[in-house]
Design a protein around this motif. Structure first.
Motif, PDB file in Angstrom:
ATOM      1  N   LEU A  34       0.824  -1.212   0.000  1.00 50.75           N
ATOM      2  CA  LEU A  34       0.000   0.000   0.000  1.00 50.75           C
ATOM      3  C   LEU A  34       0.861   1.267   0.000  1.00 50.75           C
ATOM      4  O   LEU A  34       0.470   2.275  -0.592  1.00 50.75           O
ATOM      5  N   VAL A  35       2.017   1.214   0.638  1.00 47.35           N
ATOM      6  CA  VAL A  35       2.932   2.355   0.617  1.00 47.35           C
ATOM      7  C   VAL A  35       3.383   2.630  -0.818  1.00 47.35           C
ATOM      8  O   VAL A  35       3.255   3.754  -1.322  1.00 47.35           O
ATOM      9  N   VAL A  36       3.893   1.615  -1.469  1.00 47.81           N
ATOM     10  CA  VAL A  36       4.444   1.792  -2.813  1.00 47.81           C
ATOM     11  C   VAL A  36       3.352   2.191  -3.807  1.00 47.81           C
ATOM     12  O   VAL A  36       3.504   3.162  -4.557  1.00 47.81           O
ATOM     13  N   THR A  37       2.242   1.467  -3.806  1.00 47.96           N
ATOM     14  CA  THR A  37       1.181   1.785  -4.766  1.00 47.96           C
ATOM     15  C   THR A  37       0.532   3.135  -4.452  1.00 47.96           C
ATOM     16  O   THR A  37       0.156   3.868  -5.366  1.00 47.96           O
ATOM     17  N   GLY A  38       0.402   3.452  -3.189  1.00 45.07           N
ATOM     18  CA  GLY A  38      -0.181   4.738  -2.806  1.00 45.07           C
ATOM     19  C   GLY A  38       0.655   5.913  -3.274  1.00 45.07           C
ATOM     20  O   GLY A  38       0.129   6.878  -3.834  1.00 45.07           O
ATOM     21  N   TYR A  39       1.969   5.833  -3.068  1.00 46.50           N
ATOM     22  CA  TYR A  39       2.832   6.939  -3.508  1.00 46.50           C
ATOM     23  C   TYR A  39       2.898   7.039  -5.033  1.00 46.50           C
ATOM     24  O   TYR A  39       2.879   8.134  -5.588  1.00 46.50           O
ATOM     25  N   ILE A  40       2.947   5.899  -5.715  1.00 46.44           N
ATOM     26  CA  ILE A  40       2.943   5.935  -7.185  1.00 46.44           C
ATOM     27  C   ILE A  40       1.646   6.567  -7.690  1.00 46.44           C
ATOM     28  O   ILE A  40       1.659   7.428  -8.572  1.00 46.44           O
TER      29      ILE A  40
END
Length: 107
Positions: A34-40
């Motif tokens: 969720l961190v990676v997809t959220g920031y992208i």
């Protein structure tokens, strides 16, 4: 429409930041994803906002201020963080500064 995209970018950035804490140093899979997809997603939407013509200072100011305020409040309400009266005042000043950016912009 650009402000709706900006709201989506803010929501994704807040989601990512809260999950950064919940990921426990990227040792938990779901919060880490969720961190990676959220920031992208947040940066992708922010780029569309800029493409739509909102000035970068205004878009980034709103995005950053809303993110700071929401993360601080969510941390206090749901994650056991504490906020002092001075910190609440700081949040109010950040929001006031962004309002000044918006109101002072030439339309």
């Amino acid at each position: 429409m650009p402000y709706l995209l900006l709201a989506g970018a803010i929501a994704l950035e807040v989601l990512a930041t809260i999950n950064l804490r919940l990921s426990e140093g990227f040792s938990r899979l779901v919060p880490s994803v969720l961190v990676v997809t959220g920031y992208i997603g947040a940066f992708g939407l922010l780029s569309l906002v800029l493409k739509a013509g909102i000035p970068v200072g205004l878009a980034y100011g709103i995005w950053a201020a809303a993110g700071v305020a929401l993360v601080a409040i969510i941390g206090a309400v749901f994650l056991g963080d504490t906020l002092t009266p001075v910190q609440y005042g700081g949040i109010a000043l950040v929001v006031t500064g962004v309002l000044a950016l918006e109101l002072g912009a030439a339309h």
